[in-house]
Every structure is written in structure tokens, then in C-alpha cells.
Scaffold this motif. Structure first.
Motif, PDB file in Angstrom:
ATOM      1  N   TRP A 162      39.122  39.149  37.520  1.00  0.00           N
ATOM      2  CA  TRP A 162      39.672  37.958  37.943  1.00  0.00           C
ATOM      3  C   TRP A 162      39.663  36.856  36.963  1.00  0.00           C
ATOM      4  O   TRP A 162      40.394  35.780  37.206  1.00  0.00           O
ATOM      5  CB  TRP A 162      38.620  37.237  39.153  1.00  0.00           C
ATOM      6  CG  TRP A 162      38.965  38.236  40.325  1.00  0.00           C
ATOM      7  CD1 TRP A 162      38.178  39.205  40.967  1.00  0.00           C
ATOM      8  CD2 TRP A 162      40.261  38.334  41.029  1.00  0.00           C
ATOM      9  NE1 TRP A 162      38.864  39.934  41.930  1.00  0.00           N
ATOM     10  CE2 TRP A 162      40.024  39.243  42.133  1.00  0.00           C
ATOM     11  CE3 TRP A 162      41.297  37.491  41.015  1.00  0.00           C
ATOM     12  CZ2 TRP A 162      41.084  39.468  43.173  1.00  0.00           C
ATOM     13  CZ3 TRP A 162      42.219  37.763  42.079  1.00  0.00           C
ATOM     14  CH2 TRP A 162      41.988  38.640  43.003  1.00  0.00           C
ATOM     15  N   ILE A 165      42.971  38.710  34.802  1.00  0.00           N
ATOM     16  CA  ILE A 165      43.958  39.166  36.036  1.00  0.00           C
ATOM     17  C   ILE A 165      44.410  40.566  35.301  1.00  0.00           C
ATOM     18  O   ILE A 165      45.765  40.617  34.751  1.00  0.00           O
ATOM     19  CB  ILE A 165      45.104  38.461  36.474  1.00  0.00           C
ATOM     20  CG1 ILE A 165      44.775  37.254  36.993  1.00  0.00           C
ATOM     21  CG2 ILE A 165      45.884  39.110  37.220  1.00  0.00           C
ATOM     22  CD1 ILE A 165      43.791  37.099  38.346  1.00  0.00           C
ATOM     23  N   GLU A 187      37.548  46.985  45.397  1.00  0.00           N
ATOM     24  CA  GLU A 187      38.588  45.809  45.382  1.00  0.00           C
ATOM     25  C   GLU A 187      39.990  46.313  45.527  1.00  0.00           C
ATOM     26  O   GLU A 187      40.709  45.478  45.664  1.00  0.00           O
ATOM     27  CB  GLU A 187      38.200  45.019  44.040  1.00  0.00           C
ATOM     28  CG  GLU A 187      37.104  43.945  44.175  1.00  0.00           C
ATOM     29  CD  GLU A 187      37.254  43.179  42.846  1.00  0.00           C
ATOM     30  OE1 GLU A 187      37.449  41.729  43.060  1.00  0.00           O
ATOM     31  OE2 GLU A 187      36.905  43.322  41.662  1.00  0.00           O
ATOM     32  N   GLN A 222      44.620  43.045  48.508  1.00  0.00           N
ATOM     33  CA  GLN A 222      44.053  41.671  48.525  1.00  0.00           C
ATOM     34  C   GLN A 222      44.473  41.091  49.826  1.00  0.00           C
ATOM     35  O   GLN A 222      43.694  40.317  50.513  1.00  0.00           O
ATOM     36  CB  GLN A 222      44.574  40.993  47.552  1.00  0.00           C
ATOM     37  CG  GLN A 222      44.127  41.185  46.043  1.00  0.00           C
ATOM     38  CD  GLN A 222      42.366  40.867  46.064  1.00  0.00           C
ATOM     39  OE1 GLN A 222      41.906  39.799  46.709  1.00  0.00           O
ATOM     40  NE2 GLN A 222      41.818  42.072  45.998  1.00  0.00           N
ATOM     41  N   TYR A 270      46.906  34.742  43.636  1.00  0.00           N
ATOM     42  CA  TYR A 270      45.501  34.798  43.936  1.00  0.00           C
ATOM     43  C   TYR A 270      44.414  34.307  43.129  1.00  0.00           C
ATOM     44  O   TYR A 270      43.299  34.179  43.336  1.00  0.00           O
ATOM     45  CB  TYR A 270      45.172  36.303  44.117  1.00  0.00           C
ATOM     46  CG  TYR A 270      46.067  37.189  45.229  1.00  0.00           C
ATOM     47  CD1 TYR A 270      45.875  36.810  46.541  1.00  0.00           C
ATOM     48  CD2 TYR A 270      46.967  38.016  44.828  1.00  0.00           C
ATOM     49  CE1 TYR A 270      46.554  37.647  47.402  1.00  0.00           C
ATOM     50  CE2 TYR A 270      47.772  38.746  45.777  1.00  0.00           C
ATOM     51  CZ  TYR A 270      47.530  38.546  47.218  1.00  0.00           C
ATOM     52  OH  TYR A 270      48.297  39.231  48.014  1.00  0.00           O
ATOM     53  N   ALA A 271      44.779  33.931  41.830  1.00  0.00           N
ATOM     54  CA  ALA A 271      44.112  33.313  40.762  1.00  0.00           C
ATOM     55  C   ALA A 271      43.596  32.119  40.886  1.00  0.00           C
ATOM     56  O   ALA A 271      44.322  31.418  41.614  1.00  0.00           O
ATOM     57  CB  ALA A 271      44.480  33.990  39.547  1.00  0.00           C
ATOM     58  N   THR A 275      42.427  30.418  35.599  1.00  0.00           N
ATOM     59  CA  THR A 275      43.101  31.690  35.251  1.00  0.00           C
ATOM     60  C   THR A 275      44.519  31.543  35.239  1.00  0.00           C
ATOM     61  O   THR A 275      45.257  32.167  34.506  1.00  0.00           O
ATOM     62  CB  THR A 275      42.622  32.878  36.112  1.00  0.00           C
ATOM     63  OG1 THR A 275      40.928  32.980  36.154  1.00  0.00           O
ATOM     64  CG2 THR A 275      43.171  34.092  35.807  1.00  0.00           C
TER      65      THR A 275
END
Length: 314
Positions: A162, A165, A187, A222, A270-271, A275
């Protein structure tokens, strides 16, 4: 009077394009699957093959397993092609959908083991088995003893870095000595072989067709987790993957384009903010200094282009 017993409905969705020999080998595997207490439908989705696949497979039969061939007429990518099959399966009342690459070697008990696991674990939305390299398809063929071939791990669960990525497979390139024999949360399910509960798609939608190729399984995993489903790796059952047989390997044009572009999209979705800035910096750097298709993928990422991009035109 005995009660009518309702069998669990399972659909196997196999996406193919110009891989007739390989998909026929897989259909032979599917033909011999144990289907006890299951009503099984196999859906082959053909993404516009030009190698005679339609002629060979349009009227194929799998004995007691129901069969449907769907010709899309063009390359819709991994997400688009699989979504055609998933929607057909859901429309036919399937309780579970097995998304399966066309380059897999399957054990006879694949369905009964995976379905049994989901039946007994209602919180789990997606499960992938342990996946080995098929013999001769290892990344580092000279590294292993002959007796170790067929036991070299390709996937024993997945993880996401994470901070940067990147996705990776747990155990990749390791010889299986029982070190990953525990059923565990993960995950990342593997899009090459994953059994998905019907209500996952009903709740979160289908594979993201904007991605076209790569990162779809990470994105689906996710979204499923955010919706409250658990994702599991189950080594009680194993399959073998003819890795890189159906797509370009590392450094190929498709890898360079889609991995760069879709990593950026995944990060922006998502980050963390920190990031996101790091991935933005990486993407700009690749647009300037990367290989030709990396440059193109980075440029299209920054421009927000989705789907096939220029890929199907080349």
C-alpha cells in the motif's frame, strides 16, 4: 414423501481468444470434474478468436455439464469478456461463479472443495485455491530439481504494497513443502481461478471494464472487502497454471501499457493521499523515460483513458 433436493448451481466462466488447443485441453479437464450435488454450467466466452475456435466449440458437449458458447465478436478484454459470461451465469440462476483462465490444469475435486468451503463460510465472498506453475512454465526453469516440477508455487495468497501500490503473490517461485498449507484471509484473490459468491456481484457490480486487462482481480477484491465480504486463500485444493501462455509476459507491450496505466487508476481509487502523490510522480517519470508502451500507458493514465486504449488496434 421425500423432499425435492435443490442442487447448488455453479457456473464456470472460461474466457478465451485464439487459444483453441489450450481451451480444448481445459474443457477436457472440466468434463471430468466431480459434480456431485452440483448443477454445473460451463460458459466459454470467445473474445473474437480467428483461429477456428467458434467452429470447434460452438456446438461442444460436456455430457452432464451444461454448456454455452458465446462469441463476443471482438476483444473486450479480461473484464469485458468475463462480464459477459458472469451475467449469463447469473441470469441462469447460478449460486457461484468460477472465473477461470483458459490455461489451467484442474483436479477432479476442484468444484466440490471450493463450493463446500463457501457453503460452510457464509462471510467469505471470494476464494482462490493454491496455484502451481504447470510443469515447464516456471519463471526460473533451471532452478528446480525434476521431482520439484509441478510443486513450484505461483500463488499462495496475494498481498498489496500500500505504500507503493504493487500487487504480489505470496510464495511465488517457492517449492511447496507445506509452508503455505493454512487456509487464510488474503488481500487479493487470483483472477486466474476464483470462486465468487453470487451476491458479491449483486452487491458491488461486475469486473471493472475500464481496466480492460490487469488489476481487475485486485479491484474486485477491494470492492468486495469494502462491502463486508471476506477473501480467502484455500490450499486444500490446488490447480496448475500454464503461466504466460495466454498473455504477454514481463516486458511485453500489454504488460507495459496496462500495468502502468491501471496501477495509476487503482492508486487514485484506493491509496492514501501520500501514496497517490508518489504514484503520480512515478507515472510522470515513466511517461518521460519509460519504454515506448510504458510511456503510452502513463500518458493515457494521466489523461484518464480507459478500456482497450490503443491496444486492440495494434
Amino acid at each position: 414423501m421425500a423432499k425435492n433436493y435443490k442442487k447448488t448451481k455453479v457456473a464456470i466462466v472460461v474466457l478465451t481468444i485464439n487459444s483453441l488447443k489450450m481451451v480444448k485441453e481445459e474443457l477436457s479437464n472440466i468434463l471430468h470434474l466431480d459434480t456431485k450435488d452440483l448443477e454445473v454450467l460451463c460458459v466459454v466466452v470467445d473474445n473474437g478468436s480467428t483461429d477456428g475456435t467458434e467452429k470447434e466449440l460452438k456446438n461442444y458437449t460436456l455430457n452432464s455439464i451444461k454448456y454455452k458458447y458465446i462469441q463476443t465478436g471482438k476483444n473486450l478484454g479480461f473484464a469485458g469478456g468475463n462480464n459477459i459470461g458472469i451475467k449469463y451465469a447469473l441470469g441462469n440462476g447460478s449460486d457461484y461463479i468460477l472465473i477461470l483462465n483458459d490455461d489451467m490444469i484442474l483436479p477432479n475435486n476442484l468444484l466440490t472443495k471450493l463450493v463446500g468451503f463457501l457453503d460452510n463460510n457464509p462471510k467469505v465472498g471470494i476464494v482462490s485455491p493454491q496455484i502451481y506453475f504447470a510443469k515447464g512454465h516456471e519463471f526460473h526453469k533451471g532452478r528446480y530439481l525434476n521431482k520439484e516440477l509441478g510443486k513450484v508455487i505461483w500463488y499462495a495468497g496475494g498481498k498489496i504494497d500500500w505504500d507503493n501500490i504493487y500487487t504480489s503473490h505470496i510464495g511465488v517461485d517457492e517449492v511447496d513443502k507445506g509452508q503455505f498449507n493454512k487456509i487464510t484471509k488474503t488481500e487479493l484473490a487470483s483472477g486466474s481461478c476464483m470462486l465468487v459468491r453470487r451476491n458479491v456481484f449483486e452487491k458491488i457490480g461486475y469486473l471493472d471494464e475500464g481496466l480492460f486487462l490487469y488489476w481487475e482481480d485486485a479491484d474486485l477484491s477491494q470492492r468486495a472487502k469494502k462491502a463486508g465480504f471476506e477473501i480467502y486463500y484455500n490450499p486444500v485444493i490446488s490447480v496448475w497454471h500454464k503461466v504466460s501462455s495466454s498473455a504477454g509476459g514481463s516486458g511485453s507491450k500489454s504488460n507495459d501499457y496496462f500495468l502502468i496505466r491501471n496501477r495509476y487508476y487503482f492508486a487514485m481509487k484506493y491509496a492514501s493521499l501520500r501514496t497517490k502523490f508518489a504514484v503520480l510522480r512515478d507515472t510522470i517519470k515513466l511517461m518521460l523515460l519509460g519504454r515506448d508502451w510504458q510511456k503510452l500507458g502513463a500518458k493515457d493514465a494521466l489523461m484518464g483513458k480507459e478500456g482497450a486504449g490503443p491496444w486492440v488496434k495494434n
